[in-house]
Write a protein that holds these residues in place. Sequence first.
Motif, short mmCIF file in Angstrom:
data_model
loop_
_atom_site.label_atom_id
_atom_site.label_comp_id
_atom_site.label_asym_id
_atom_site.label_seq_id
_atom_site.Cartn_x
_atom_site.Cartn_y
_atom_site.Cartn_z
N UNK A 172 0.81 -1.22 0.00
CA UNK A 172 0.00 0.00 0.00
C UNK A 172 0.85 1.27 0.00
N UNK A 173 2.17 1.13 0.05
CA UNK A 173 3.07 2.28 0.03
C UNK A 173 2.63 3.35 1.02
N UNK A 174 2.26 2.92 2.22
CA UNK A 174 1.71 3.83 3.23
C UNK A 174 2.28 3.49 4.60
N UNK A 175 2.66 4.53 5.33
CA UNK A 175 3.11 4.36 6.71
C UNK A 175 1.99 4.83 7.64
N UNK A 176 1.55 3.96 8.53
CA UNK A 176 0.48 4.31 9.47
C UNK A 176 1.03 4.28 10.88
N UNK A 177 0.60 5.26 11.68
CA UNK A 177 1.04 5.35 13.06
C UNK A 177 0.22 4.46 13.97
N UNK A 178 0.87 3.87 14.96
CA UNK A 178 0.18 3.01 15.92
C UNK A 178 -0.91 3.77 16.65
N UNK A 179 -1.97 3.08 16.99
CA UNK A 179 -3.06 3.70 17.75
C UNK A 179 -2.83 3.48 19.25
N UNK A 180 -3.63 4.15 20.05
CA UNK A 180 -3.54 4.02 21.50
C UNK A 180 -4.35 2.81 21.95
N UNK A 181 -3.99 2.18 23.07
CA UNK A 181 -4.78 1.06 23.59
C UNK A 181 -6.23 1.47 23.80
N UNK A 182 -7.14 0.61 23.36
CA UNK A 182 -8.56 0.90 23.50
C UNK A 182 -9.15 1.70 22.36
N UNK A 183 -8.32 2.13 21.44
CA UNK A 183 -8.81 2.92 20.31
C UNK A 183 -9.61 2.05 19.35
N UNK A 184 -10.56 2.67 18.65
CA UNK A 184 -11.34 1.97 17.64
C UNK A 184 -10.77 2.16 16.24
N UNK A 185 -9.54 2.63 16.18
CA UNK A 185 -8.86 2.86 14.90
C UNK A 185 -8.66 1.56 14.15
N UNK A 186 -8.64 1.60 12.81
CA UNK A 186 -8.33 0.40 12.03
C UNK A 186 -6.87 -0.01 12.16
N UNK A 187 -6.06 0.83 12.80
CA UNK A 187 -4.66 0.52 13.05
C UNK A 187 -4.51 0.01 14.48
N UNK A 188 -3.77 -1.07 14.65
CA UNK A 188 -3.54 -1.60 15.97
C UNK A 188 -2.44 -0.86 16.72
N UNK A 189 -2.02 -1.44 17.84
CA UNK A 189 -1.01 -0.80 18.70
C UNK A 189 0.42 -1.11 18.29
N UNK A 190 0.59 -1.89 17.22
CA UNK A 190 1.93 -2.40 16.94
C UNK A 190 2.38 -2.13 15.50
N UNK A 191 2.14 -0.92 15.03
CA UNK A 191 2.71 -0.52 13.75
C UNK A 191 4.20 -0.29 13.92
N UNK A 192 4.90 -0.20 12.82
CA UNK A 192 6.32 0.13 12.86
C UNK A 192 6.52 1.61 13.17
N UNK A 193 5.49 2.43 12.88
CA UNK A 193 5.66 3.88 12.88
C UNK A 193 4.81 4.55 13.96
N UNK A 194 5.27 5.71 14.39
CA UNK A 194 4.53 6.49 15.39
C UNK A 194 3.47 7.37 14.75
N UNK A 195 3.77 7.88 13.56
CA UNK A 195 2.84 8.77 12.87
C UNK A 195 2.60 8.28 11.45
N UNK A 196 1.52 8.76 10.87
CA UNK A 196 1.16 8.37 9.51
C UNK A 196 1.64 9.42 8.52
N UNK A 197 2.05 8.96 7.34
CA UNK A 197 2.32 9.91 6.25
C UNK A 197 1.04 10.13 5.46
N UNK A 198 1.01 11.04 4.46
CA UNK A 198 -0.24 11.29 3.72
C UNK A 198 -0.85 10.03 3.10
N UNK A 199 -0.03 9.14 2.57
CA UNK A 199 -0.58 7.89 2.03
C UNK A 199 -1.20 7.05 3.14
N UNK A 200 -0.58 7.07 4.32
CA UNK A 200 -1.13 6.34 5.45
C UNK A 200 -2.46 6.90 5.92
N UNK A 201 -2.57 8.21 5.93
CA UNK A 201 -3.84 8.84 6.32
C UNK A 201 -4.96 8.46 5.36
#
Length: 256
Positions: A172-201
Amino acid sequence: MSQGGQDTPRVRVFRENGTRAPSCRVGTFNVRSLQSSIKKKYLIQDFEQYKLDILGITETWINGTGVDRLENGHILYRSGGSSSRAGVAILINKNISNNVISYQFYSERIISLRLASSPRPGSRGITVICCYAPTLQVSTARPNVADSFYSQLEHAVTNAKRRDELWILGDLNAKVGSSSPGSKSPVGNFSKHRTSNPNGERLIDFCETNNLILCNTFFKHRMCHRSTWFADGLTHANGQPVRNMIDYVMIRKSGM
């Protein structure tokens, strides 16, 4: 290669001989060309070494569409353009090749395939989509390319039967930032990255719209094992090599 394991979907399917397989192992692999016979040979070696049943393949660089029987009887469904350096494919293990019901070539960036999970009539199917998203550089310089990709991917997801398991594999050529515990985000707590780039968003927005999750961000691995892409010879300012998580396995939230 990002390959099947505890962080990928597992659904029982029937083998060619009619016996029930214990699980279905899937993976995704950016091959950077599958044009030569030697690259296909190495691909099959990796496919069998990891004991995969389904492999989503990106950047095949192969023109046109087709279905090929490769070494050892595994089946390759491929979709490419006329001159592009994209191209996607889905490799199916020979032991479950009879499970394939249908397939569709959307573009040089998207292909889908539907399999039966059981020989019983009316049983739940599995829709597998393999995709290759534009890089951040392309998305920034030519937004229409990214718009077209996500429009086609939305169409492929909409075409999947609601009762089916849905697996989306690819680069997907996208970097997504990890979410916080308990978040309903489609991203879990264990991404490689802390923040998302525009493709990740944009990928996160797509997942939220379609009730999908990025499966491989929900399982804890060592940080070095979360990377799916390595930049040869490139380093960060601190001297560390450039390693990113940009390949994902997406499933419906209800399938987690």
